[in-house]
Design a protein around this motif. Structure first.
Motif, PDB file in Angstrom:
ATOM      1  N   THR A 178       0.826  -1.216   0.000  1.00 31.82           N
ATOM      2  CA  THR A 178       0.000   0.000   0.000  1.00 31.82           C
ATOM      3  C   THR A 178       0.854   1.257   0.000  1.00 31.82           C
ATOM      4  O   THR A 178       0.317   2.358  -0.100  1.00 31.82           O
ATOM      5  N   TYR A 216       1.552  -5.866  -9.546  1.00 25.47           N
ATOM      6  CA  TYR A 216       0.145  -5.553  -9.198  1.00 25.47           C
ATOM      7  C   TYR A 216      -0.215  -4.180  -9.743  1.00 25.47           C
ATOM      8  O   TYR A 216      -1.235  -3.985 -10.397  1.00 25.47           O
ATOM      9  N   TYR A 217       0.670  -3.210  -9.476  1.00 19.28           N
ATOM     10  CA  TYR A 217       0.341  -1.828  -9.867  1.00 19.28           C
ATOM     11  C   TYR A 217       0.438  -1.626 -11.388  1.00 19.28           C
ATOM     12  O   TYR A 217      -0.337  -0.865 -11.962  1.00 19.28           O
ATOM     13  N   ILE A 259      -2.090  -5.547 -12.897  1.00 14.89           N
ATOM     14  CA  ILE A 259      -3.444  -5.856 -12.421  1.00 14.89           C
ATOM     15  C   ILE A 259      -4.339  -4.612 -12.452  1.00 14.89           C
ATOM     16  O   ILE A 259      -5.436  -4.629 -13.016  1.00 14.89           O
ATOM     17  N   ILE A 260      -3.836  -3.518 -11.850  1.00  9.94           N
ATOM     18  CA  ILE A 260      -4.707  -2.328 -11.754  1.00  9.94           C
ATOM     19  C   ILE A 260      -5.074  -1.804 -13.134  1.00  9.94           C
ATOM     20  O   ILE A 260      -6.272  -1.599 -13.425  1.00  9.94           O
ATOM     21  N   ALA A 314      -7.687  -4.075 -14.615  1.00  9.96           N
ATOM     22  CA  ALA A 314      -9.012  -3.946 -13.969  1.00  9.96           C
ATOM     23  C   ALA A 314      -9.678  -2.651 -14.427  1.00  9.96           C
ATOM     24  O   ALA A 314     -10.868  -2.615 -14.728  1.00  9.96           O
ATOM     25  N   GLN A 315      -8.901  -1.601 -14.528  1.00 10.12           N
ATOM     26  CA  GLN A 315      -9.490  -0.291 -14.870  1.00 10.12           C
ATOM     27  C   GLN A 315      -9.848  -0.200 -16.350  1.00 10.12           C
ATOM     28  O   GLN A 315     -10.708   0.577 -16.743  1.00 10.12           O
ATOM     29  N   GLN A 352      -9.244   0.372   0.695  1.00 13.30           N
ATOM     30  CA  GLN A 352      -8.094   0.503  -0.208  1.00 13.30           C
ATOM     31  C   GLN A 352      -7.218  -0.742  -0.182  1.00 13.30           C
ATOM     32  O   GLN A 352      -6.335  -0.887  -1.014  1.00 13.30           O
ATOM     33  N   PHE A 353      -7.438  -1.641   0.794  1.00 13.07           N
ATOM     34  CA  PHE A 353      -6.617  -2.857   0.869  1.00 13.07           C
ATOM     35  C   PHE A 353      -7.435  -3.979   1.467  1.00 13.07           C
ATOM     36  O   PHE A 353      -8.164  -3.803   2.444  1.00 13.07           O
ATOM     37  N   PRO A 413      -9.017  -3.427  -7.497  1.00 13.45           N
ATOM     38  CA  PRO A 413      -8.041  -2.745  -8.357  1.00 13.45           C
ATOM     39  C   PRO A 413      -8.673  -1.711  -9.288  1.00 13.45           C
ATOM     40  O   PRO A 413      -8.015  -0.752  -9.701  1.00 13.45           O
ATOM     41  N   LYS A 414      -9.959  -1.870  -9.580  1.00 14.68           N
ATOM     42  CA  LYS A 414     -10.616  -0.825 -10.408  1.00 14.68           C
ATOM     43  C   LYS A 414     -10.531   0.515  -9.690  1.00 14.68           C
ATOM     44  O   LYS A 414     -10.448   1.560 -10.319  1.00 14.68           O
ATOM     45  N   TYR A 415     -10.552   0.476  -8.376  1.00 12.60           N
ATOM     46  CA  TYR A 415     -10.514   1.710  -7.581  1.00 12.60           C
ATOM     47  C   TYR A 415      -9.073   2.067  -7.230  1.00 12.60           C
ATOM     48  O   TYR A 415      -8.840   2.928  -6.389  1.00 12.60           O
ATOM     49  N   GLY A 416      -8.096   1.328  -7.812  1.00 11.19           N
ATOM     50  CA  GLY A 416      -6.701   1.618  -7.497  1.00 11.19           C
ATOM     51  C   GLY A 416      -6.264   0.994  -6.188  1.00 11.19           C
ATOM     52  O   GLY A 416      -5.163   1.232  -5.687  1.00 11.19           O
ATOM     53  N   GLY A 417      -7.150   0.154  -5.626  1.00 11.10           N
ATOM     54  CA  GLY A 417      -6.798  -0.506  -4.357  1.00 11.10           C
ATOM     55  C   GLY A 417      -6.094  -1.817  -4.633  1.00 11.10           C
ATOM     56  O   GLY A 417      -5.905  -2.223  -5.784  1.00 11.10           O
ATOM     57  N   VAL A 418      -5.692  -2.494  -3.530  1.00  9.73           N
ATOM     58  CA  VAL A 418      -4.920  -3.739  -3.673  1.00  9.73           C
ATOM     59  C   VAL A 418      -5.628  -4.860  -2.931  1.00  9.73           C
ATOM     60  O   VAL A 418      -6.056  -4.687  -1.778  1.00  9.73           O
TER      61      VAL A 418
END
Lengths: 272, 77, 383
Positions: free
Chosen positions: A83, A261-262, A265-266, A269-270, C24-25, C46-51
């Motif tokens: 995070t 992940y960043y 994955i993100i 997903a987006q 967020q996590f 992850p759509k919201y930028g969370g993990v």
């Protein structure tokens, strides 16, 4: 010039709690010189530990520090790492904390290749609780829970890390301060999971019941038994018994967990 | 608290050894590993016994687990 | 979120509620009957930028969400009985260090492996006393799909506002059943963020409440924001460092316990159903309360003035509501999917003012309304 350790140490926390001759203070110094050498900002370093003597280390450091539950430091650190990717996350853990109760988190953090540096302060004994046998206690050694000589075959922490998939694995000893500093530097900058098995000396709980007893002699033993990996590879196995093979065993650059992940994955997903 | 003992070499001396007595736990690592026998124990705390033999190798500072001994090398003039 | 109604399960409502609250996590570990929660968050967070991460066990999952919360992120985990047992030590760490986080426990048949696909309410006391030592905790128990959504949001709000772990108790029935729901608009429900420090970093003490705008609640900095603070599971001073000073230990323990006392009114939530003229009281929570409400309606049709007091906040337990009820009803019935757990609190709070009886079912099926009706009639007959 005398090194300015105090720059990284919280005011009023010294003298620390470790026993006379314990190697943890020496390794802590090597860690601080490594951090200084990398010119890292104290605000961007998180130091996480579990329970045990070595795990009291974060309390002394003027950084983002967390002293967690026994064996779980890597799991707490994973939450921090995922995070706040800006933070360099260093986990300080004893041999029991990292490979006994913490074993499951050790192998999964390695498998995951998450960008965390694990420093195992490996003095082959449970010091804090009074000298019980640990997963790295040599066969035959005396411990309060092995009064007749240890029959638990010990882990090779390097092989354990290698087998679990860690992409930077090294070993050194508290005696080899320059090497410790250099390896820690590389481990912190490594993009992936890095482990350093730091053979350490516990004169009060291990030395007292075994040989050699005194801190200087235990360090001398580290020096005498150490053999660099390149040399060890030329030796026959029986010549290596009791030896401490030092150096870098694994150094691979594979995608690290947080980056993947960043960066994968993100966006995926987006995009959906 | 044992006062901080700073022993300065004679003018042409090169090094300064700072000992913070209250932090020393008497483990003797520094005394054993000083290659020039500069250090010795004095009632369970390290003390400088012959400073002029100090070569500034920094071993004592590197090896002291308790942050109790620092070696200051002279600035290069 | 458009204004149209959806037919979704309780677990899915929990996911949506968490997203609404600003999660967020998430760190979890697969366990029936909670798995739709990590699955939903794996897709949506992850759509919201969370993990979202699946850890190696529940202990690790609980540890990871504490780490994330200390890095300033709203975090949650979900599990069921066996995982809830594994998480207890770290829940204690979170409770002792006032770490905002939400722990969903979808209760299933217990003990041990029990009945993974069967419901129970057998973890109620564990939610309170599962971890060792005196410690504060909050537990909520919704019993419908819309309420799971709003109670998930409330769980985050309580945990963030008062810096305390909140346990969301669901059970297999409400987790898997589907109901109609219309999601609230953004802004319709309050979403609370934790109190941040206003003092500069060098004066910050992680557990110092002296001039906190919210009495007894210490403002919370985050790792990596210039506040270099220490957190430990050892008894600690307000600056976060370990102490063996009994006085300081006692003071700090009192403060975190008294904090819940001070704000329990903000945390309490009950539903009174036909209590005004009730002569028979039912005290219920979670899915058993659905059967209880049905029973009240049936009894009323048969001329029996029953009423239900439903607990939505289980811990801290609201005594007065029971005490008031006990003064005016002939007896109280407590239906539970266990051998009688919350009934112990109800009896304590009733202070002997009326008799309290349990209706207990432990065969991994929901209590049927007729069981409650028959029990009440039997008791009425006996009077």
């Amino acid at each position: 010039m005398a090194f300015e350790y105090e720059k990284y140490i919280r005011k009023g926390t010294l003298p620390h709690i470790w026993c006379p001759g314990c190697g943890h203070g020496i390794v802590m110094k090597s860690l601080l010189r490594a951090i200084d050498g990398l010119k890292l900002d104290k605000n961007d370093i998180a130091v996480v530990s579990g329970i045990g003597c070595a795990s009291r280390l974060p309390g002394y450091l003027d950084m983002n520090t967390l002293h967690t539950t026994h064996g779980r430091a890597l799991a707490f650190a994973t939450g921090i790492r995922l995070t706040n990717p800006k933070l360099k996350v260093i986990v300080v853990s004893g041999d029991g904390d990292a490979t006994a109760i913490g074993g499951n988190h050790f192998i999964h953090a390695a498998r995951r290749n998450i960008e965390i540096t694990l420093l195992v302060f490996n003095n082959s004994i449970y010091g804090m609780t009074g000298g019980q046998v640990a997963p790295t206690t040599p066969l035959g050694a005396i411990a309060t829970t092995m009064p007749y000589g240890n029959i638990d075959p010990p882990f090779d922490v390097v092989k354990l890390a290698e087998g679990a998939g860690a992409t930077f694995v090294a070993r050194t000893t508290s005696y080899h301060t320059a090497q410790t500093e250099q390896l820690i530097k590389q481990a912190i900058m490594h993009k992936g999971f890095s482990v350093i098995d730091i053979i350490d000396a516990c004169p009060v709980q291990f030395g007292r019941r075994n040989k050699p007893k005194e801190a200087p002699d235990m360090m001398q033993l580290q020096k005498d038994n150490a053999i660099p990996l390149q040399l060890a590879q030329k030796k026959k196995p029986e010549e290596l018994t009791g030896k401490i093979i030092t150096g870098i065993f694994v150094k691979k650059d594979l995608p690290s967990y947080t980056d993947t992940y960043y960066n994968t994955i993100i966006p995926k997903a987006q995009a959906k | 608290m044992v006062e901080t003992q700073t022993v300065e070499k004679k003018p042409q001396q090169k090094h300064k050894i700072k000992i913070i007595g209250e932090r020393c736990k008497g483990c003797e690592i520094c005394v054993v590993y000083c290659p020039e026998d500069v250090l010795a124990m004095k009632d369970l705390v390290v003390a400088v016994s012959n400073l002029d033999k100090c070569t500034g190798c920094m071993r004592c500072e590197l090896f002291c687990p308790d942050f109790a001994i620092y070696v200051d090398l002279p600035e290069k003039s | 979120m458009e204004k149209k109604a959806l037919l979704i399960s309780g677990n899915e409502a929990c996911v949506e509620g968490a997203l609404y609250a600003g999660i967020q996590f998430y760190a979890g570990y697969p366990i029936t009957p909670s798995s739709e929660i990590p699955e939903g968050l794996a897709r949506k967070l992850p759509k919201y930028g969370g993990v979202m991460i699946q850890m190696e066990d529940e202990i690790a999952a609980m540890a990871a969400i504490i780490g994330a919360s200390l890095a300033g992120k709203k975090s949650m985990t979900a599990t069921s009985g066996p995982g809830f047992s594994l998480k207890q030590e770290n829940i204690g760490f979170a409770s002792f260090n006032e770490i905002p986080c939400v722990i969903v426990n979808v209760m299933r048949g217990g003990p041990s492996t029990g009945a993974p696909t069967g419901p129970s309410q057998g973890d109620v006391m564990q939610a309170r006393w599962g971890t060792h030592g005196d410690h504060p905790i909050v537990a909520l128990a919704p019993n419908s799909i819309p309420e799971i959504f709003t109670e998930t949001v409330r769980a985050f709000n309580i945990s963030e506002k008062f810096r305390i772990p909140v346990i969301l108790l669901l059970d297999e029935i409400i987790a898997h059943m589907r109901e109609r729901i219309i999601f609230p608009e953004k802004g319709e429900l309050e979403v609370v963020d934790r109190l941040k420090p206003t003092v500069p970093p060098d004066q910050y003490k992680p557990f110092d409440v002296t001039n906190s705008p919210l009495p007894m609640v210490p403002p919370m900095a985050a790792y990596g924001t210039g506040y270099r603070f220490h957190v430990t599971g050892l008894n600690h001073r307000i600056d976060g460092f370990p102490t063996n000073n009994g006085e300081l230990i006692e003071k700090e323990l009192h403060r975190i316990m008294d904090k819940v006392e001070l704000y329990k009114k903000d945390m309490f939530k009950t539903e009174a159903y036909m209590l005004d003229d009730a002569e028979i009281g039912i005290v219920a929570y979670g899915s058993s309360a659905r059967a209880a409400k049905y029973a009240v309606n049936e009894l009323r049709k048969q001329g029996v003035k029953a009423g239900m007091l439903r607990y939505i906040t289980i811990w801290p337990f609201e005594d007065n509501a029971v005490e008031k009820l006990a003064q005016k009803v002939k007896f109280i019935v407590v239906p539970e999917l266990n051998f009688g757990q919350l009934i112990l609190e109800v009896e304590r709070a009733a202070k002997g003012k009326t008799k309290v009886y349990g209706v207990n079912r432990v065969n991994i099926e929901i209590i049927h309304p007729h069981e409650i009706i028959e029990k009440i009639k039997e008791l009425l007959h006996g009077i």
